[in-house]
Design a protein around this motif. Sequence first.
Motif, PDB file in Angstrom:
ATOM      1  N   VAL A  45      -6.719  -2.385   2.287  1.00 28.87           N
ATOM      2  CA  VAL A  45      -5.546  -2.922   2.982  1.00 28.87           C
ATOM      3  C   VAL A  45      -6.048  -3.820   4.098  1.00 28.87           C
ATOM      4  O   VAL A  45      -6.876  -3.400   4.908  1.00 28.87           O
ATOM      5  CB  VAL A  45      -4.710  -1.779   3.614  1.00 28.87           C
ATOM      6  N   PHE A  85      -2.834  -6.214  -0.030  1.00 34.70           N
ATOM      7  CA  PHE A  85      -3.263  -4.928  -0.572  1.00 34.70           C
ATOM      8  C   PHE A  85      -4.023  -5.169  -1.866  1.00 34.70           C
ATOM      9  O   PHE A  85      -3.541  -5.889  -2.741  1.00 34.70           O
ATOM     10  CB  PHE A  85      -2.021  -4.065  -0.840  1.00 34.70           C
ATOM     11  N   ALA A 123       0.849  -1.206   0.000  1.00 38.03           N
ATOM     12  CA  ALA A 123       0.000   0.000   0.000  1.00 38.03           C
ATOM     13  C   ALA A 123       0.877   1.245   0.000  1.00 38.03           C
ATOM     14  O   ALA A 123       0.583   2.229  -0.698  1.00 38.03           O
ATOM     15  CB  ALA A 123      -0.917  -0.016   1.219  1.00 38.03           C
TER      16      ALA A 123
END
Length: 377
Positions: free
Chosen positions: A337, A351, A196
């Motif tokens: 996430v 992610f 992420a």
Amino acid sequence: MARIVILGAGFGGLEMASRLSAGLGSDADVALIDQSDSFVFGFAKLDVMFGRKPASAVRHYYRDLVQPGVRFVRSTIRSIDPVEKRVVTDAGTFDADFLVIALGADLHPDATPGLVECGYEFYTVPGAFALRDVLDRFDGGRVIVAVTSTPFKCPPAPSETALLMHDHLSARGLRDRSDISLVMPLGSPIPPSPAASEALLQRFAEIGVAWYPQRLVRGLDPDRRVALLADGDEMPFDLFLGVPVHRAPAVVEESGLAVDGWIPVDPLTLETRFPGVFAVGDVTSVGTPKAGVFAEGQAAVVADRILASLRADEVSAQYGGSGMCYLEFGTGRVARVDVTFISGQSPSGRFDEPSPALAADKADFGASRIRRWFGSG
Ligand SMILES: Cc1cc2nc3c(=O)[nH]c(=O)nc-3n(C[C@H](O)[C@H](O)[C@H](O)COP(=O)(O)OP(=O)(O)OC[C@H]3O[C@@H](n4cnc5c(N)ncnc54)[C@H](O)[C@@H]3O)c2cc1C
């Protein structure tokens, strides 16, 4: 019937109350106490501030809460005695067999010199809602989105704000004459999720958001309109949006429950060192980020444990440290996430790339909570 008193009707308190009601029905004796008249999702603050939704659409009034066995009490909590499990409020005294503290983190914009005088904060409901007009009037320039202390809730929120600021300025034709800087105390935007963080850093680079990791803003100089960083640097600004100082509510600090500012709990059971007294969410130092999804997961475990103990079943539910967060990427896309925090281990997770489909999932996530918590539909 056991008396269960829940302090705070935010993410954690609402989840607790709805689970206890589902498990006990109208036999339950649950008091849910909050000083506010309504609940607002943290992420809805960004919706209002960037003009995506009117304020009236994101307030969920507690007067609409219909949960059998749950009584909502609108009042300010003045003292908590964890030994006697006794709570004093402006609406009277409550004695509990099980006491659950879900009072969140209080925000203190005035603790950062200059912030109230010449900057704005977007973490309180009034602060975020007031920014809507400020952003509409802003005609471009140097924008700083910055964090002023740790810990702070929803660590992705400053990054989301920088990305949405880019959209906002672009839509108003002001992006070419504006700079956006993001000042964060973390080494990467979302440390527990390298994927992420990488995606965010790539997006910052694409759209020209200047990223300042491991820096904190300690104050603003109203005369010179510069942000004063902890390391001595200065950054000039035309518009400063800050994440204010977080502290446990004063009533918690005065109760003797807090250690080093927050309530320590058993990471598996969420029980404090006082038997029958639990704490969930932002008010704890349990080791997960301060975010609603973690408060919700912790509340579910406490509710299960209370229900099992009332039924004289084996009390086995344990908190696993998992949470999921939707991440606004701008241009109508949302990423996801998933992270698990286990004490003593590095957090792990996955992610999902930003997409319009995940934006729809996020809307469903909020709507499903409101249905479950308020008993509507
Ligand atoms: C901009 C922003 C975006 C966010 N986005 C997300 C997101 O996408 N996902 C996510 O999971 N989290 C997000 N969060 C974080 C999330 O809002 C909080 O972590 C979450 O609300 C914490 O839940 P809680 O139950 O611990 O406390 P809270 O939800 O803060 O509830 C605490 C309650 O206690 C009440 N209270 C406090 N003191 C007293 C008192 N003395 N007497 C009576 N009542 C009192 C308050 O009125 C409040 O209702 C975001 C936060 C912000 C600011």
